[in-house]
Design an enzyme around this catalytic site. Structure first.
Site, mmCIF file in Angstrom:
data_model
loop_
_atom_site.group_PDB
_atom_site.id
_atom_site.type_symbol
_atom_site.label_atom_id
_atom_site.label_comp_id
_atom_site.label_asym_id
_atom_site.label_seq_id
_atom_site.Cartn_x
_atom_site.Cartn_y
_atom_site.Cartn_z
ATOM 1 N N VAL A 193 0.229 50.943 -74.813
ATOM 2 C CA VAL A 193 -0.240 52.047 -74.452
ATOM 3 C C VAL A 193 0.680 53.166 -75.053
ATOM 4 C CG1 VAL A 193 -0.946 53.815 -72.909
ATOM 5 C CG2 VAL A 193 -1.334 51.120 -72.446
ATOM 6 N N GLU A 216 -10.501 83.385 -96.058
ATOM 7 C CA GLU A 216 -9.585 82.371 -95.739
ATOM 8 C C GLU A 216 -8.095 82.374 -96.544
ATOM 9 O OE1 GLU A 216 -10.016 80.092 -93.667
ATOM 10 O OE2 GLU A 216 -12.195 80.600 -93.410
ATOM 11 N N GLY A 255 -6.870 57.120 -73.032
ATOM 12 C CA GLY A 255 -6.314 55.914 -72.785
ATOM 13 C C GLY A 255 -6.388 55.571 -71.348
ATOM 14 N N HIS A 270 -6.260 84.721 -94.027
ATOM 15 C CA HIS A 270 -5.980 83.971 -92.962
ATOM 16 C C HIS A 270 -4.398 83.578 -93.383
ATOM 17 C CE1 HIS A 270 -9.118 84.456 -89.832
ATOM 18 N NE2 HIS A 270 -9.980 83.717 -90.631
#
Ligand SMILES: Nc1ncnc2c1ncn2[C@@H]1O[C@H](COP(=O)(O)OP(=O)(O)OP(=O)(O)O)[C@@H](O)[C@H]1O
Ligand SMILES: [Zn+2]
Length: 734
Positions: free
Chosen positions: A280, A544, A323, A547
């Site tokens: 994990v 775009e 998880g 931006h």
């Protein structure tokens, strides 16, 4: 949550649904299950069946019983003799009374019940043109093609698909009825939302979902029929003196058909649980909190000697795929104890009383295997707060399941060495009784990983992948490219990359494969077929580029990773991918920069085309929200003052906690803030007009440009100091 959720409580209501694409005729029975004359009715019964159906089932059953007793021979066809009862004496149940002895009432009753059960099941038997789908095939064959008109969730475990009228001309055979099964409504809603987001369907156009519980007489009877049948079998077995039934609530092989047995899967710690904490990645805080349970399970004596009583359970909450299940399993792996895994939705079936008995069975089995860990995923399926909202039908079952869970948790002592962990995405809806001390009194939050966490998770999932790149560098780079991804998304990316590489018969997975995989996970499948007209493409490119250049020149804008004008899904025509910083506090200046960056697209359109398009709506919504929060929630406006009305953001528009005067002041100041940001952006982009143009042209040529392209085109971003994350994780690629 589904926005357009509609509730239809009765069959009638549903028929009134104006948008229904179902071609049902008005006064036909509602669901298709009921429409078709069942095929497995005994010969000669069809007329009987048809006749009685109209009168309602209850009446029909009564009549069936009466009919059976009367044995008159009018128009009703003669039923075939029932199966011969086992006991020899009462053999002449139905037919000839000529045997002399009157038939036993119980036999008649039994026959009536069997008949009713048989008929009820026939009613429920599916028509021939019904097709059962998996979620996957539903998605690919119907949803992705835009054929779905609306959905109907039946009894919370099945979904009926209603297609748009035009789907027939698109190759779907007319009259075909599609169904698929779902594990839980919550999971289904989540998947549906996710799928629709991936397809870029805007919230106001989402597919309506109706919720439909069978509460009609027929439905209730249908619900009870299996129970009646079971009781019958049970009594029968009991009368026969079935002796092998000992062993209580189904701990052993007993328990009729195992129906009340818990569906929990048991994983043996010696052979099956290979997961340890090291698998994990990230989630360090959660691991630390859960470590206490490991220590306790491994060596309870240390605690018991001091008189400490160990918490019995913990709720693991967090977004999907972060998880939680993995962590619970790893806890069992570390403590080397068996692990029982079950989903909350598996407790509740349509059979009355099954839920509680499964809970009982689960805990009984767990105690026998103590020390061990029980993991209940999606606990919200049974653990929702009780008695809220006047829902009808079926909820009693869920409530009694929840009650049983509470009883079980109270009923065992911590010296039984059973730890109960539960996972949920919605800790907010849980019944407070569940969270009380002595039950799930620990609350462990597992959040989406930050960039460091993502790099670690990539490392775990890159292990089995064949690649020539340096693992550390690769995971860091991929982590930087995947802001907001959960562990499950990351797992998905690694697998997808390998699949892509395999498709091209490569010997190893390379950079490009990973990038493609990430794009796929981010934006859904590339819609190559959707072609923009040249003027549209130009507008999108300049939008775009606006931006991108705005962000490039604003100190607090997120570092840019990539700009693209390849349309994704249905709605997004272009997008820029940034690397959000793992930051939780924003100053006024930072918020202003973000507003300006969001306005960059629209401003660029204005500068270059002197007109604006509808494409900036999403940007404007973001900006508006930011402005209002600054004024009304963060107390950043000097005229409104340091007050926070963050509640005003919520649905309840009717009870604003401030006067009308304040309201108009908030409106005015918010608007002012946006106008200021807009002017600042116009100024900035006018001065950088050449740069915007360069970027837009390159975009039109290449469709996708990266940060490196930007640097070549307009020079390095002037704020290297604030871009340290990017530098740290991507530039160190030496
Ligand atoms: N921290 C992590 N480290 C490594 N792998 C992870 C991590 N988090 C998630 N994964 C991967 O994602 C998969 C799914 O995670 P898991 O089922 O535990 O998520 P969950 O939080 O229980 O999701 P859900 O809420 O949907 O049940 C895991 O099997 C694993 O491959
Ligand atoms: Zn935009």
């Amino acid at each position: 949550m589904l926005q357009q959720r509609r509730k239809y409580n009765t069959d009638k209501d549903f028929d009134r649904n104006p948008s229904g694409a179902n071609n049902r005729k008005d006064n036909k029975p509602n669901s298709d299950e009921q429409q078709k004359a069942p095929s497995n009715i005994p010969k000669g019964f069809e007329g009987f069946f048809d006749d009685k159906k109209k009168k309602g089932t209850k009446a029909w059953i009564n009549e069936a019983a009466k009919e059976n007793q009367k044995q008159t021979s009018d128009s009703i066809p003669k039923p075939p003799p029932p199966p011969r009862p086992d006991n020899k004496k009462g053999s002449s149940a139905s037919g000839s009374n000529s045997g002399g002895k009157p038939p036993e009432i119980s036999n008649r009753l039994l026959f009536g019940v069997s008949l009713a059960t048989l008929a009820l099941y026939s009613l429920a038997s599916p028509p021939e043109n019904m097709r059962e789908l998996t979620w996957q095939s539903f998605r690919v064959q119907l949803l992705d093609k835009g054929l779905v008109d609306h959905l109907e969730v039946l009894n919370r475990n099945r979904v009926r698909v209603f297609l748009r009228p035009e789907s027939n001309s698109l190759g779907v055979a007319p009259g075909m009825v599609f169904y698929f099964s779902i594990g839980s409504v919550d999971a289904f809603e989540r998947n549906l939302q996710k799928a629709q987001s991936e397809l870029g369907i805007p919230p106001e156009e989402r597919i309506p979902v109706a919720y439909h519980d069978t509460i009609s007489v027929l439905g209730t009877l249908l619900q009870f029929a299996p129970t009646l049948l079971l009781i019958g079998v049970f009594l029968y077995l009991a009368r026969k003196g079935a002796s092998g039934m000992g062993g209580g609530t189904g701990g052993g092989p007993g328990g009729i058909f195992g129906i009340g047995k818990s569906k929990a899967k048991m994983f043996n710690h010696e052979t099956e649980i290979k997961v340890k904490f090291k698998d994990v990645a990230g989630a360090d805080e959660a691991k630390e909190e859960i470590l206490e349970f490991v220590k306790f399970l491994k060596n309870p004596a240390i605690y018991e000697r001091l008189g400490a009583s160990i918490p019995k359970g913990a709720i693991l909450s967090g977004p999907p795929g972060t998880g939680k299940t993995l962590l619970a399993k790893a806890t069992a792996g570390e403590a080397a104890v068996p692990f029982f895994s079950v989903s909350g939705s598996e407790f509740v079936e349509m059979f009355v009383g099954v839920g509680p008995s499964r809970v009982r069975d689960l805990f009984a089995t767990a105690k026998k295997n103590a020390p061990c860990i029980i993991f209940i995923d999606e606990i919200d399926a049974i653990g929702k707060a009780r008695g809220k909202g006047g829902q009808i039908g079926g909820n009693d079952e869920r409530e009694s399941t929840l009650n049983q869970l509470l009883v079980e948790m109270d009923g065992f002592d911590s010296d039984e060495h059973v730890v109960v962990l539960a996972g949920t995405n919605r800790p907010d809806v849980l019944d407070p009784a569940l969270l009380r001390p002595g039950r799930f009194d620990r609350h462990i939050h597992v959040d989406r990983p930050d960039i460091g966490g993502r790099a670690q998770i990539f490392k775990v999932h890159l292990r089995p992948i064949k690649t020539n790149e340096n693992m550390d560098t690769l995971s860091r780079k991929l982590a930087a490219l995947t802001p907001g991804f959960s562990g499950a998304d990351i797992h998905n990316v690694c697998n997808e990359a390998a699949l892509i590489a395999a498709r091209y018969n490569k010997d190893e997975v390379t950079d490009i494969d990973f990038e493609k995989a990430i794009e796929r996970v981010i934006g859904g499948m590339e819609k190559k077929s959707r072609v923009l007209s040249p003027p549209e493409k130009k507008t999108v490119a300049y939008h775009e580029a606006g931006h991108a250049i705005a962000g490039w020149n604003l100190r607090y804008a997120d570092p840019l990773l990539k700009v693209s004008i390849i349309p994704r899904g249905v709605a997004a025509l272009g997008y820029a991918q940034y690397l959000p910083k793992d930051q939780y506090l924003y100053s006024e200046n930072q918020l202003l920069d973000r507003m300006c960056m969001a306005l960059g697209g629209r401003v660029s359109e204005q500068i270059f085309f002197n007109s604006i398009t509808t494409g900036a709506q999403d940007d404007l919504q973001k900006v508006t929200k930011m402005a209002y929060s600054q004024v009304a929630a963060y107390g950043m406006n000097s005229k409104v003052g340091p007050l926070s009305f963050s509640d005003s953001q919520q649905e309840n528009q009717f009870q604003k906690p401030y006067s009308d005067e304040t309201a108009s002041l908030i409106d005015k100041e918010s608007r002012q803030l946006v106008v200021e940001a807009l002017n600042r952006t116009v100024e900035l982009l006018t001065s950088k007009k050449d740069d915007v143009e360069k970027v837009a042209k390159l975009l039109l040529e290449k469709e996708v440009i990266t940060r490196e392209d930007m640097e070549q085109l307009v020079g390095k971003r002037p704020f290297a100091d604030t871009d340290s994350i990017y530098d740290e994780y991507v530039r160190r690629k030496v």
